[in-house]
Design a protein around this motif. Structure first.
Motif, PDB file in Angstrom:
ATOM      1  N   GLU A 245      47.304  45.921  33.892  1.00  0.00           N
ATOM      2  CA  GLU A 245      47.060  46.994  34.862  1.00  0.00           C
ATOM      3  C   GLU A 245      48.355  47.433  35.523  1.00  0.00           C
ATOM      4  N   ARG A 246      49.165  46.482  35.909  1.00  0.00           N
ATOM      5  CA  ARG A 246      50.398  46.812  36.625  1.00  0.00           C
ATOM      6  C   ARG A 246      51.473  47.404  35.722  1.00  0.00           C
TER       7      ARG A 246
ATOM      8  N   TRP B 278      39.942  39.927  40.021  1.00  0.00           N
ATOM      9  CA  TRP B 278      39.770  39.686  38.587  1.00  0.00           C
ATOM     10  C   TRP B 278      39.077  38.353  38.332  1.00  0.00           C
TER      11      TRP B 278
ATOM     12  N   VAL C 130      42.855  36.299  33.399  1.00  0.00           N
ATOM     13  CA  VAL C 130      43.192  36.929  34.675  1.00  0.00           C
ATOM     14  C   VAL C 130      44.665  37.314  34.705  1.00  0.00           C
ATOM     15  N   GLU C 131      45.513  36.454  34.209  1.00  0.00           N
ATOM     16  CA  GLU C 131      46.947  36.752  34.170  1.00  0.00           C
ATOM     17  C   GLU C 131      47.211  37.982  33.300  1.00  0.00           C
TER      18      GLU C 131
ATOM     19  N   LEU D 269      44.053  49.204  41.401  1.00  0.00           N
ATOM     20  CA  LEU D 269      44.430  47.906  40.853  1.00  0.00           C
ATOM     21  C   LEU D 269      43.581  46.783  41.438  1.00  0.00           C
ATOM     22  N   HIS D 270      43.115  45.891  40.557  1.00  0.00           N
ATOM     23  CA  HIS D 270      42.474  44.665  41.022  1.00  0.00           C
ATOM     24  C   HIS D 270      43.542  43.699  41.525  1.00  0.00           C
ATOM     25  N   THR D 271      43.197  42.931  42.523  1.00  0.00           N
ATOM     26  CA  THR D 271      44.008  41.771  42.859  1.00  0.00           C
ATOM     27  C   THR D 271      43.630  40.650  41.891  1.00  0.00           C
ATOM     28  N   PRO D 272      44.483  39.636  41.721  1.00  0.00           N
ATOM     29  CA  PRO D 272      44.079  38.502  40.873  1.00  0.00           C
ATOM     30  C   PRO D 272      42.766  37.873  41.331  1.00  0.00           C
TER      31      PRO D 272
ATOM     32  N   THR E  21      45.740  41.273  35.056  1.00  0.00           N
ATOM     33  CA  THR E  21      46.595  41.658  36.174  1.00  0.00           C
ATOM     34  C   THR E  21      47.886  42.301  35.671  1.00  0.00           C
TER      35      THR E  21
END
Length: 347
Positions: A161-162, A176, A154-155, A170-173, A158
């Motif tokens: 993407e950023r 994800w 997940v880290e 963009l997904h939020t954590p 995230t």
């Protein structure tokens, strides 16, 4: 199930499961990680929860800049109440509330082809490219991501993407976490990580294996990492197809589309003008649902100005997001597109 706390959440949970058939495991994860009462609308008919949608607050990233937008999910009507026109009003309300929240646009992924016409006619959504499906391994390897690492998957997802300059949602954590926990639990769905010598995640592969084909829904990592992740699939006797970002894969496969609806054209156009300093033009924009947005929008020298709606016919008239996007595409020399990968879409 682990029942969500609020009555509204319980109604949302049950209607979602009734309409889509998702498992308790997935929904419990989603409702504990992502669900928000203040981003959910439920319509009631004679005390029965009949319509539902969620308009999640997320960000649209492009060129390193971000815009606040809403991502609409789980649009559904109780099967016993379908065909009564109940959904149109709840869609309008979601757009109104998202605009009040400060969202620049609303995005969604229609689950079926006929819904594209429905969303366009009901509330003014416009189709946009969100992916390209191809069988070209060369195209996949040429579409590398920024070099990123993460202690967890997940880290990493995230961060990558950023770090990307690609126009994308963009997904939020939390999103994800739901995606990565649920994905490998479905039959035929496979999630693989790539790790460095220091045991950091620096790549990921999501694919679906069927009887006669393999569909790679998303792959993340540098070209070298992608090659390693795809090594086993490259020798498969089955047909292997890949989803690519829309701008990188044009001309090599079948285009897949989502939908977007502008809620603040001034801020959206300013965003485009910042990314494309050479963009210039003037468009008479009107919005049937939000007349306060009507006006003449002029872009020149990286700046955007809005004045009263013109009385003359000297400017192109844009009465929908689709018409404005068509004009912007002509001015930019390319169709606007945003990558939407792994946002609960069906394959």
């Amino acid at each position: 199930m682990n029942a969500p706390l609020s009555p509204k959440a319980r109604d949302a949970y049950r209607l979602w499961q009734l309409c889509f058939g998702d498992t308790d495991a997935f929904l419990s994860s989603y409702f504990s990680e992502v669900y928000r009462d203040d981003s959910t609308l439920i319509g009631y008919t004679e005390g029965v929860a009949t319509t539902h949608l969620q308009y999640l607050p997320v960000e649209l990233s492009s060129g390193g800049e971000r815009l606040s937008v809403s991502y609409v999910v789980a649009v559904c009507t109780h099967p016993d109440y379908a065909g009564r026109g109940l959904m149109k009003e709840i869609l309008k309300e979601a757009l109104r509330l998202a605009r009040e929240r400060g969202d620049v646009a609303s995005l969604l992924l229609p689950a079926e082809d006929w819904l594209f016409d429905y969303y366009a006619k009901a509330v003014g959504y416009a189709p946009i490219p969100v992916a390209v499906m191809t069988t070209s391994l060369e195209a996949v390897l040429s579409e590398s991501d920024p070099e990123c690492e993460g202690v967890t998957l997940v880290e990493y997802l995230t961060a990558v993407e950023r770090a990307s300059k690609t126009p994308q949602l963009l997904h939020t954590p939390a999103l994800w976490r739901v995606v990565t926990e649920d994905y490998p639990t479905s039959e035929g769905y496979v999630l693989r990580e790539h790790r460095t010598a220091e045991d950091k995640v620096n790549g990921a592969l999501f694919y679906v294996e069927r009887e006669d084909e393999v569909v790679v829904q998303a792959i993340y990592g540098s070209s070298a990492v992608r090659e390693v992740l795809l090594q086993e699939l490259s020798h498969s006797v089955k047909k292997v197809s890949y989803y690519l970002r829309p701008e990188g894969g044009r001309g090599v496969g079948e285009e897949r589309r989502g939908m977007i609806r502008l809620l603040d054209p001034l801020r959206f156009l300013q965003h485009l003008a910042t990314l494309h300093p050479d963009l210039r033009g003037a468009w008479a924009y009107s919005d049937k649902l939000f007349p306060a947005l009507d006006g003449l929008y002029t872009v020149e020298g990286g700046a955007v100005h809005r004045t009263d709606y013109p009385t003359s016919d000297a400017y192109p008239k844009c009465r929908t997001t689709a018409e404005l996007f068509a004009q912007l595409g002509k001015s930019l020399g390319e169709e606007l597109s945003y990558s939407l990968r792994l946002f609960f879409e069906a394959v």
